[in-house]
Design a protein around this motif. Structure first.
Motif, PDB file in Angstrom:
ATOM      1  N   ASN A 113     -47.303  60.437 -47.041  1.00 31.27           N
ATOM      2  CA  ASN A 113     -47.709  61.632 -46.295  1.00 31.27           C
ATOM      3  C   ASN A 113     -49.232  61.752 -46.428  1.00 31.27           C
ATOM      4  O   ASN A 113     -49.739  62.457 -47.287  1.00 31.27           O
ATOM      5  CB  ASN A 113     -46.996  62.859 -46.891  1.00 31.27           C
ATOM      6  CG  ASN A 113     -47.517  64.188 -46.368  1.00 31.27           C
ATOM      7  OD1 ASN A 113     -47.751  65.112 -47.140  1.00 31.27           O
ATOM      8  ND2 ASN A 113     -47.691  64.311 -45.075  1.00 31.27           N
ATOM      9  N   PRO A 114     -49.986  61.029 -45.582  1.00 32.75           N
ATOM     10  CA  PRO A 114     -51.455  61.046 -45.705  1.00 32.75           C
ATOM     11  C   PRO A 114     -52.023  62.388 -45.231  1.00 32.75           C
ATOM     12  O   PRO A 114     -51.908  62.739 -44.048  1.00 32.75           O
ATOM     13  CB  PRO A 114     -51.913  59.904 -44.787  1.00 32.75           C
ATOM     14  CG  PRO A 114     -50.666  59.138 -44.434  1.00 32.75           C
ATOM     15  CD  PRO A 114     -49.559  60.123 -44.509  1.00 32.75           C
ATOM     16  N   VAL A 115     -52.629  63.123 -46.140  1.00 31.34           N
ATOM     17  CA  VAL A 115     -53.162  64.448 -45.808  1.00 31.34           C
ATOM     18  C   VAL A 115     -54.589  64.590 -46.328  1.00 31.34           C
ATOM     19  O   VAL A 115     -55.045  63.810 -47.177  1.00 31.34           O
ATOM     20  CB  VAL A 115     -52.286  65.572 -46.408  1.00 31.34           C
ATOM     21  CG1 VAL A 115     -50.897  65.555 -45.803  1.00 31.34           C
ATOM     22  CG2 VAL A 115     -52.208  65.452 -47.928  1.00 31.34           C
ATOM     23  N   HIS A 116     -55.277  65.580 -45.806  1.00 30.00           N
ATOM     24  CA  HIS A 116     -56.575  65.967 -46.325  1.00 30.00           C
ATOM     25  C   HIS A 116     -56.684  67.477 -46.211  1.00 30.00           C
ATOM     26  O   HIS A 116     -55.833  68.137 -45.610  1.00 30.00           O
ATOM     27  CB  HIS A 116     -57.718  65.271 -45.567  1.00 30.00           C
ATOM     28  CG  HIS A 116     -57.769  65.611 -44.101  1.00 30.00           C
ATOM     29  ND1 HIS A 116     -58.941  65.868 -43.432  1.00 30.00           N
ATOM     30  CD2 HIS A 116     -56.783  65.725 -43.169  1.00 30.00           C
ATOM     31  CE1 HIS A 116     -58.678  66.121 -42.172  1.00 30.00           C
ATOM     32  NE2 HIS A 116     -57.382  66.037 -41.981  1.00 30.00           N
ATOM     33  N   THR A 197     -45.015  61.664 -41.761  1.00 30.80           N
ATOM     34  CA  THR A 197     -44.915  60.494 -42.631  1.00 30.80           C
ATOM     35  C   THR A 197     -45.214  59.226 -41.841  1.00 30.80           C
ATOM     36  O   THR A 197     -44.933  59.149 -40.640  1.00 30.80           O
ATOM     37  CB  THR A 197     -43.520  60.373 -43.260  1.00 30.80           C
ATOM     38  OG1 THR A 197     -42.549  60.076 -42.245  1.00 30.80           O
ATOM     39  CG2 THR A 197     -43.131  61.661 -43.967  1.00 30.80           C
ATOM     40  N   VAL A 198     -45.786  58.243 -42.515  1.00 26.54           N
ATOM     41  CA  VAL A 198     -46.016  56.925 -41.916  1.00 26.54           C
ATOM     42  C   VAL A 198     -45.643  55.866 -42.945  1.00 26.54           C
ATOM     43  O   VAL A 198     -45.597  56.132 -44.151  1.00 26.54           O
ATOM     44  CB  VAL A 198     -47.487  56.721 -41.473  1.00 26.54           C
ATOM     45  CG1 VAL A 198     -47.869  57.706 -40.386  1.00 26.54           C
ATOM     46  CG2 VAL A 198     -48.433  56.836 -42.659  1.00 26.54           C
ATOM     47  N   THR A 199     -45.393  54.661 -42.459  1.00 22.94           N
ATOM     48  CA  THR A 199     -45.085  53.540 -43.340  1.00 22.94           C
ATOM     49  C   THR A 199     -46.208  52.513 -43.273  1.00 22.94           C
ATOM     50  O   THR A 199     -46.624  52.112 -42.182  1.00 22.94           O
ATOM     51  CB  THR A 199     -43.751  52.887 -42.948  1.00 22.94           C
ATOM     52  OG1 THR A 199     -42.700  53.845 -43.140  1.00 22.94           O
ATOM     53  CG2 THR A 199     -43.466  51.667 -43.817  1.00 22.94           C
ATOM     54  N   PHE A 200     -46.697  52.131 -44.441  1.00 26.27           N
ATOM     55  CA  PHE A 200     -47.729  51.107 -44.560  1.00 26.27           C
ATOM     56  C   PHE A 200     -47.070  49.793 -44.981  1.00 26.27           C
ATOM     57  O   PHE A 200     -46.261  49.768 -45.914  1.00 26.27           O
ATOM     58  CB  PHE A 200     -48.768  51.482 -45.627  1.00 26.27           C
ATOM     59  CG  PHE A 200     -49.540  52.730 -45.352  1.00 26.27           C
ATOM     60  CD1 PHE A 200     -50.670  52.703 -44.547  1.00 26.27           C
ATOM     61  CD2 PHE A 200     -49.160  53.942 -45.917  1.00 26.27           C
ATOM     62  CE1 PHE A 200     -51.402  53.854 -44.299  1.00 26.27           C
ATOM     63  CE2 PHE A 200     -49.883  55.103 -45.680  1.00 26.27           C
ATOM     64  CZ  PHE A 200     -51.004  55.058 -44.869  1.00 26.27           C
ATOM     65  N   ASP A 201     -47.437  48.715 -44.320  1.00 24.58           N
ATOM     66  CA  ASP A 201     -47.076  47.365 -44.746  1.00 24.58           C
ATOM     67  C   ASP A 201     -48.363  46.581 -44.943  1.00 24.58           C
ATOM     68  O   ASP A 201     -49.300  46.715 -44.147  1.00 24.58           O
ATOM     69  CB  ASP A 201     -46.219  46.657 -43.694  1.00 24.58           C
ATOM     70  CG  ASP A 201     -44.804  47.186 -43.654  1.00 24.58           C
ATOM     71  OD1 ASP A 201     -44.237  47.446 -44.731  1.00 24.58           O
ATOM     72  OD2 ASP A 201     -44.258  47.346 -42.548  1.00 24.58           O
ATOM     73  N   GLY A 202     -48.426  45.767 -45.976  1.00 21.76           N
ATOM     74  CA  GLY A 202     -49.641  45.001 -46.185  1.00 21.76           C
ATOM     75  C   GLY A 202     -49.523  44.056 -47.361  1.00 21.76           C
ATOM     76  O   GLY A 202     -48.435  43.795 -47.884  1.00 21.76           O
ATOM     77  N   GLY A 221     -49.370  60.058 -53.508  1.00 18.72           N
ATOM     78  CA  GLY A 221     -49.514  61.103 -52.507  1.00 18.72           C
ATOM     79  C   GLY A 221     -48.528  62.244 -52.688  1.00 18.72           C
ATOM     80  O   GLY A 221     -47.862  62.381 -53.725  1.00 18.72           O
ATOM     81  N   LYS A 222     -48.430  63.060 -51.637  1.00 20.77           N
ATOM     82  CA  LYS A 222     -47.609  64.272 -51.652  1.00 20.77           C
ATOM     83  C   LYS A 222     -46.223  63.998 -51.073  1.00 20.77           C
ATOM     84  O   LYS A 222     -45.916  62.899 -50.650  1.00 20.77           O
ATOM     85  CB  LYS A 222     -48.304  65.366 -50.836  1.00 20.77           C
ATOM     86  CG  LYS A 222     -49.715  65.694 -51.277  1.00 20.77           C
ATOM     87  CD  LYS A 222     -49.727  66.382 -52.630  1.00 20.77           C
ATOM     88  CE  LYS A 222     -51.137  66.819 -53.008  1.00 20.77           C
ATOM     89  NZ  LYS A 222     -51.183  67.484 -54.334  1.00 20.77           N
TER      90      LYS A 222
END
Length: 237
Positions: A113-116, A197-202, A221-222
């Motif tokens: 949950n990328p927030v600022h 929400t987002v999903t990161f792959d890397g 994160g939150k």
């Protein structure tokens, strides 16, 4: 510590109900632990439990759980699984974490949950707001990598497709927006809570094994109660 994987039967009504609601899934996950007693407000909660849903295909949804206590998912098998032919898999996670080494490389997945925090007007309190563009969402993760014990690998120049924008071996996908009611702990008033929400792959390199192990156990994160924060590693192909 334990890492558990359970495949949800998307053809069953119970499975579809859980997939549609982070709140219902959270309650089902916490019901897997005999030691997780409901709070005074009737909701089970434990910050030591992380979970994540991976929707790999329309008919393949996998639930991952990281926990100190070994879970019992019998109720999930009965409600949203294959009661006569499949159960769940639980692995010793502590041994894997102790074998992490500086300089080793891994493929990773993280739902977050990328927030600022922003202030719309002078004098107003800051407000937590979701990042809504892939560039800012990637920036959110890149800002946290050093403290979390890893660095995301750069893309070799010969493999870059764009002059800028794909400098790292990192993708963002499967953005989901939820809105649900939550009770205010001080006033008992129910308010609508948005969740992005987002999903990161890397691919990453381990820079500090102890810090990375802590990240894998504690989350990043939150919104951890709602399926965010759990990062998993796999052998980099």
């Amino acid at each position: 510590m334990h890492l558990t994987r359970f495949r949800i039967n998307t053809a069953r009504l119970g499975g579809r109900s859980l997939l549609a609601s982070p709140q219902r899934m959270h309650a089902a996950v916490m019901a897997s632990f005999a030691g997780a007693l409901p709070t005074s407000r009737g909701e089970a909660g434990d910050s030591r439990v992380l979970w994540r849903l991976d929707r790999n295909a329309k008919a393949e949804a996998l639930l991952y759980i990281v926990s100190e206590e070994r879970p019992d998912l019998t109720h999930l098998v009965e409600q949203a699984g294959w009661p006569t032919t499949a159960t769940w898999d639980t692995y010793d996670y502590g041994g894997f974490l102790r074998r992490l080494e500086t300089g080793s490389t891994w493929a990773f997945r993280l739902t977050a949950n990328p927030v600022h925090h922003i202030r719309r007007k002078d004098g107003e309190p800051t407000k937590r707001t979701a990042h809504v563009t892939p560039r800012h969402q990637m920036g959110w993760l890149l800002d946290r990598q050093e403290a979390a014990g890893f660095r995301i690998l750069p893309t070799p120049p010969e493999r870059r497709r764009l002059p800028q924008g794909d400098e790292f071996q990192l993708t963002v996908r499967d953005e989901r927006r939820h809105r649900f009611e939550k009770t205010d702990g001080r006033s008992d008033r129910r308010t609508k809570v948005p969740l992005v929400t987002v999903t990161f792959d890397g691919r990453l390199e381990v820079t500090e094994p102890v810090a990375l192990a802590r990240t894998l156990l504690s989350g990043l994160g939150k919104a951890k109660a709602y399926g965010c924060g759990l990062m998993t590693l796999a052998k980099a192909g």
